[in-house]
Design a protein around this motif. Structure first.
Motif, mmCIF file in Angstrom:
data_model
loop_
_atom_site.group_PDB
_atom_site.id
_atom_site.type_symbol
_atom_site.label_atom_id
_atom_site.label_comp_id
_atom_site.label_asym_id
_atom_site.label_seq_id
_atom_site.Cartn_x
_atom_site.Cartn_y
_atom_site.Cartn_z
ATOM 1 N N UNK A 79 11.329 4.142 -28.298
ATOM 2 C CA UNK A 79 10.421 3.910 -29.425
ATOM 3 C C UNK A 79 8.989 3.732 -28.921
ATOM 4 N N UNK A 80 8.002 4.188 -29.697
ATOM 5 C CA UNK A 80 6.599 3.960 -29.327
ATOM 6 C C UNK A 80 6.320 2.461 -29.218
ATOM 7 N N UNK A 81 5.502 2.050 -28.264
ATOM 8 C CA UNK A 81 5.279 0.611 -28.056
ATOM 9 C C UNK A 81 4.440 -0.060 -29.135
ATOM 10 N N UNK A 82 3.747 0.734 -29.950
ATOM 11 C CA UNK A 82 2.820 0.145 -30.925
ATOM 12 C C UNK A 82 3.369 0.156 -32.346
ATOM 13 N N UNK A 83 4.692 0.187 -32.505
ATOM 14 C CA UNK A 83 5.276 0.195 -33.844
ATOM 15 C C UNK A 83 4.980 -1.119 -34.571
ATOM 16 N N UNK A 84 4.648 -1.002 -35.833
ATOM 17 C CA UNK A 84 4.407 -2.192 -36.656
ATOM 18 C C UNK A 84 5.745 -2.738 -37.167
ATOM 19 N N UNK A 85 5.762 -3.974 -37.683
ATOM 20 C CA UNK A 85 6.999 -4.482 -38.297
ATOM 21 C C UNK A 85 7.519 -3.561 -39.390
ATOM 22 N N UNK A 86 6.608 -2.933 -40.132
ATOM 23 C CA UNK A 86 7.016 -2.004 -41.186
ATOM 24 C C UNK A 86 7.727 -0.788 -40.581
ATOM 25 N N UNK A 87 7.172 -0.260 -39.486
ATOM 26 C CA UNK A 87 7.801 0.881 -38.816
ATOM 27 C C UNK A 87 9.195 0.511 -38.315
ATOM 28 N N UNK A 88 9.320 -0.677 -37.739
ATOM 29 C CA UNK A 88 10.613 -1.126 -37.235
ATOM 30 C C UNK A 88 11.617 -1.291 -38.370
ATOM 31 N N UNK A 89 11.134 -1.750 -39.536
ATOM 32 C CA UNK A 89 12.018 -1.892 -40.689
ATOM 33 C C UNK A 89 12.546 -0.538 -41.142
ATOM 34 N N UNK A 90 11.712 0.501 -41.035
ATOM 35 C CA UNK A 90 12.157 1.847 -41.400
ATOM 36 C C UNK A 90 13.226 2.322 -40.422
ATOM 37 N N UNK A 91 13.016 2.079 -39.136
ATOM 38 C CA UNK A 91 14.031 2.442 -38.144
ATOM 39 C C UNK A 91 15.343 1.732 -38.437
ATOM 40 N N UNK A 92 15.259 0.448 -38.796
ATOM 41 C CA UNK A 92 16.475 -0.302 -39.102
ATOM 42 C C UNK A 92 17.174 0.280 -40.323
ATOM 43 N N UNK A 93 16.403 0.675 -41.329
ATOM 44 C CA UNK A 93 16.998 1.255 -42.533
ATOM 45 C C UNK A 93 17.720 2.557 -42.219
ATOM 46 N N UNK A 94 17.141 3.345 -41.326
ATOM 47 C CA UNK A 94 17.789 4.599 -40.932
ATOM 48 C C UNK A 94 19.082 4.311 -40.183
ATOM 49 N N UNK A 95 19.038 3.352 -39.271
ATOM 50 C CA UNK A 95 20.243 2.993 -38.517
ATOM 51 C C UNK A 95 21.314 2.486 -39.469
ATOM 52 N N UNK A 96 20.915 1.660 -40.444
ATOM 53 C CA UNK A 96 21.872 1.114 -41.402
ATOM 54 C C UNK A 96 22.533 2.210 -42.221
ATOM 55 N N UNK A 97 21.833 3.322 -42.403
ATOM 56 C CA UNK A 97 22.390 4.417 -43.204
ATOM 57 C C UNK A 97 23.558 5.106 -42.504
ATOM 58 N N UNK A 98 23.714 4.872 -41.210
ATOM 59 C CA UNK A 98 24.822 5.491 -40.484
ATOM 60 C C UNK A 98 26.149 4.858 -40.860
ATOM 61 N N UNK A 99 26.099 3.619 -41.294
ATOM 62 C CA UNK A 99 27.335 2.871 -41.514
ATOM 63 C C UNK A 99 27.835 3.037 -42.940
ATOM 64 N N UNK A 100 29.152 2.973 -43.141
ATOM 65 C CA UNK A 100 29.686 3.001 -44.504
ATOM 66 C C UNK A 100 29.373 1.694 -45.215
ATOM 67 N N UNK A 101 29.436 1.721 -46.549
ATOM 68 C CA UNK A 101 29.219 0.491 -47.313
ATOM 69 C C UNK A 101 30.249 -0.550 -46.884
ATOM 70 N N UNK A 102 29.788 -1.774 -46.694
ATOM 71 C CA UNK A 102 30.680 -2.827 -46.219
ATOM 72 C C UNK A 102 30.490 -4.077 -47.055
ATOM 73 N N UNK A 103 31.540 -4.467 -47.759
ATOM 74 C CA UNK A 103 31.534 -5.706 -48.540
ATOM 75 C C UNK A 103 32.526 -6.657 -47.891
ATOM 76 N N UNK A 104 32.044 -7.839 -47.531
ATOM 77 C CA UNK A 104 32.884 -8.815 -46.844
ATOM 78 C C UNK A 104 32.918 -10.121 -47.635
#
Length: 240
Positions: A79-104
């Motif tokens: 990842x680029x070293x100058x990512x903002x918290x907003x940019x990191x949140x977008x990366x997290x959202x993309x990663x989260x999209x890999x997983x199936x819906x999970x209700x626990x």
């Protein structure tokens, strides 16, 4: 509370509580280079900010996808070293999209641990209204139990601090849901026509590859559109 525009003000204990991890975990990640160093203030006390919170959230999401520490190190290292918290949140959202819906089903104590903060009755009511949690009667040692949509929990907790009414948040949720479904339907129709003649295995492989790419594209496009809309609004109100 800190925002993206504020100076880092969280102590390591506050950072750990906000992220829902232990201080030992924060120090371990720092020693591995997964977290940038804190800003050293008066009395040589380290302070952390929104970027550290966002990076810890991304690390947690990567772990939930089953990635090893070595794999997480490689991912973050790219990842680029100058990512903002907003940019990191977008990366997290993309990663989260890999997983199936999970209700626990979790206890109140576990819900608060995952939320990274104590939750009041009002907080629980707002999370319930947003369909993030559903209250259940249970026999957990520490009280009530809840069914939790793990994919929405962190977003729901962040919305607790947004200065918007519950009605406005629910209306925004309805707008996003309706337009997202419309976009998903049109994209599915487009891809269905493209792969109609292919082998079923090719279709499954294409779907697996396209899912995170489409989510990232939608996030990026929406981010730019929203920025333009807000800029026009601020200019029109004379505050831009």
């Amino acid at each position: 509370m800190t925002t993206e525009a504020e100076e880092p003000t969280l102590t390591i204990d506050e950072l750990a509580a906000r992220a829902g991890v232990t201080v030992r975990t924060v120090r371990f990640y720092s020693s591995k280079g997964l977290l940038p160093p804190p800003v050293i203030g008066a009395r040589r006390v380290g302070h952390y900010g929104p970027g550290h919170v966002a990076r810890l959230a991304l690390i947690e999401e990567l772990q939930q996808q089953g990635m090893t520490l070595a794999a997480i190190e490689r991912y973050l290292g790219q990842l680029p070293p100058d990512l903002t918290p907003h940019d990191l949140a977008i990366h997290r959202a993309v990663v989260a999209s890999w997983a199936p819906d999970l209700v626990e089903t979790v206890s109140r104590r576990e819900l608060e641990r995952r939320a990274g903060r104590p939750l009041t009755r009002e907080d629980i009511e707002r999370l319930t209204a947003m369909s993030v949690v559903v209250h259940e009667d249970g026999d957990a040692d520490d009280g009530d139990t809840f069914r939790v949509d793990s994919g929405l929990l962190r977003l729901g907790v962040q919305l607790l601090d947004v200065p918007l009414s519950q009605d406005a948040i629910l209306a925004a949720r309805k707008v996003l849901t309706e337009h997202s479904r419309a976009a998903a339907h049109e994209l599915a129709q487009l891809f269905r026509g493209e792969v109609a003649e292919r082998d079923a295995r090719d279709v499954k492989s294409l779907s697996a590859h396209m899912h995170p790419l489409v989510v990232q594209a939608l996030l990026t496009t929406f981010q730019r559109s929203l920025r333009e809309e807000l800029s026009e609004w601020l200019r029109g109100s004379g505050t831009g």
